[in-house]
Design an enzyme around this catalytic site. Structure first.
Site, PDB file in Angstrom:
ATOM      1  CG  HIS A  26      -0.183  -6.531   4.963  1.00 43.14           C
ATOM      2  ND1 HIS A  26       0.027  -6.142   6.383  1.00 43.14           N
ATOM      3  CD2 HIS A  26       0.214  -5.441   4.156  1.00 43.14           C
ATOM      4  CE1 HIS A  26       0.231  -5.012   6.238  1.00 43.14           C
ATOM      5  NE2 HIS A  26       0.269  -4.350   5.248  1.00 43.14           N
ATOM      6  CB  CYS A  74       2.053   3.786  10.929  1.00 45.89           C
ATOM      7  SG  CYS A  74       1.642   2.686  10.013  1.00 45.89           S
ATOM      8  N   GLY A 111       0.803  -1.068   0.172  1.00 47.63           N
ATOM      9  CA  GLY A 111      -0.136   0.027  -0.051  1.00 47.63           C
ATOM     10  C   GLY A 111       1.025   1.139   0.075  1.00 47.63           C
ATOM     11  CB  THR A 112       3.915   2.195   1.837  1.00 50.52           C
ATOM     12  OG1 THR A 112       3.087   2.024   3.054  1.00 50.52           O
ATOM     13  CG2 THR A 112       4.706   3.474   2.026  1.00 50.52           C
ATOM     14  CB  THR A 141      13.363  -9.283 -10.519  1.00 47.45           C
ATOM     15  OG1 THR A 141      14.367  -9.215 -11.585  1.00 47.45           O
ATOM     16  CG2 THR A 141      12.896 -10.998 -10.618  1.00 47.45           C
ATOM     17  CB  SER A 153      -1.697  -3.553   1.149  1.00 45.10           C
ATOM     18  OG  SER A 153      -0.873  -4.206   1.621  1.00 45.10           O
ATOM     19  CG  ASN A 179      -5.623   3.696   8.577  1.00 43.24           C
ATOM     20  OD1 ASN A 179      -5.924   4.817   8.027  1.00 43.24           O
ATOM     21  ND2 ASN A 179      -4.514   3.837   9.371  1.00 43.24           N
TER      22      ASN A 179
END
Ligand code: PLP
Length: 384
Positions: free
Chosen positions: A201, A325, A71-72, A237, A199, A151
């Site tokens: 996770h 965070c 997400g970041t 990659t 994202s 969030n």
């Protein structure tokens, strides 16, 4: 002691089918997806399948999905990529006061480099002021970036309306849908978004992988330069096991979304009503109805969130205050301040973010132990 995890907005445990799908891509199917031999074809086909799975969850075309490290990165890519590709048109960005720091700090970074940012206010439920949004759009506005679901408090914004406003004015619209994708319906076409971050996770997929939807024809600069990966939009990659895991997590989320929504609302409301009934001087934060099904944020007056977290942890219950965070910092949550809470009240917040493995017994256990904890802390508190 039984451990109860109620911090799914920070991260969710990986689904066992997702993990199983990923495992062969670490050892047996390890080819570089850019290689032309069969080892490479095997992984490039797996990436193509994952791209379809992600696109299907978002109602997008697979070609418009770019895989990222989460997400970041998706937020940084969207906002900086648009800013630098369109600075000739203008240097004005609109966002909200309650964005995740992946957007807020990106905007602040750009402010230091000559861009101007308007931070939209929100009401007491965390809803963006749409009149202020309309009034803030200028000739030199290049992007509106407003999150889909918050969030911390779970409030869901009316992104269809924001998309309409943006389209009317010919401004790009990015939404950070990291917390909403896979939990509630998201449709990039219906919402008229230009860019959307997600994202893995947060939806029972692996950490360190996500995606950015970019509408066809959008003027955007890549952040990473190197090879021709991701159709020249993101060099490096590919993280094949991660991408395969993200794809599978999206497929499972799409299949089980309705059932999960119902289950989580039932659990969340069960916890909320018991806590409100058993503990005095509480505030439920976020919108009463336009809220993520799994999110309950409450303030308990006269106590510190951090103390409650530690005491709940000793009882085997994992919750958070504010976002992961910002924990560790003594500043109260910028989201809770933006919805109008005082510093003192905002310090007493807890976020319960539920997941599919939680049960009614889990809720009842928390509703049994927390009143006692709050009572003990209030007895010790200088604020009471
Ligand atoms: N945006 C929102 C709304 C989030 O909740 C998070 C994670 O907490 C992020 C962005 C960052 O996502 P990631 O952890 O994948 O970098």
């Amino acid at each position: 002691m039984k451990r109860i995890y109620l911090d799914h907005n920070a991260t969710a445990p990986i689904n066992s089918d997702v993990l199983k799908t990923m495992l062969p891509y670490f050892d047996q199917k390890f080819g570089n997806a850019s290689s032309v031999h069969s080892f490479g074809r095997e992984t490039s086909e797996a990436i193509a399948k994952a791209r379809e799975q992600v696109a299907s969850l978002l109602g997008a075309e697979p070609a418009n999905i770019v895989f990222t490290s989460g997400g970041t990165e998706s937020d940084n890519f969207a906002v900086k990529g648009i800013a630098y590709a369109n600075e000739k048109k203008g240097k004005h960005i609109i966002t909200s006061q309650i964005e995740h720091h992946a957007v807020l700090n990106t905007c602040q970074f750009l402010e230091k480099r000559g861009f101007e940012v308007t931070y939209l206010k929100v009401d007491k439920y965390g809803k963006v002021d749409l009149d202020q949004l309309r009034d803030s759009i200028r000739k030199d506005t290049i992007i509106i970036t407003v999150m889909h679901a918050n969030n911390e408090i779970g409030t869901i914004q009316d992104i269809d309306e924001i998309g309409r406003i943006a389209a009317e004015k010919g401004v790009y619209f990015h939404t950070d849908a990291v917390q909403s994708c896979g939990k509630i319906p998201v449709d990039v076409v219906k919402s008229g978004v230009t860019l959307l971050s997600m994202s893995a996770h947060k939806i029972y997929g692996p950490k360190g992988v996500g995606a950015l939807y970019i509408k066809k024809g959008t003027r955007i600069l890549p952040l990473q330069h190197g090879g021709h990966h991701e159709s020249n939009r993101r060099a490096g990659t590919e993280n094949v096991p991660g991408i395969v895991g993200l794809g599978k997590a999206c497929e499972l989320a799409q299949k089980s979304m309705e059932g999960n929504e119902r289950k989580l609302v039932d659990l969340r409301d069960r916890l909320q009503s018991q806590l409100v009934e058993r503990i005095e001087d509480t505030i439920v934060n976020g919108h009463p109805t336009d809220r993520l099904p799994n999110t309950l944020n409450m303030c308990f007056r006269y106590v510190e969130g951090e103390s409650m977290i530690m005491m709940l942890d000793m009882k085997g219950v994992a919750v958070s205050s504010g976002s992961a965070c910002t924990s560790g910092s003594l500043d109260p949550s910028h989201v809770l301040l933006a919805i109008g809470l005082s510093h003192e009240v905002a310090h007493g917040s807890l976020r319960f973010s539920l997941g599919v493995e939680n049960t009614r017994e889990d809720m009842d256990y928390v509703a049994e132990v927390l009143p006692e904890i709050v009572q003990r802390l209030r007895k010790m508190s200088a604020l009471t």
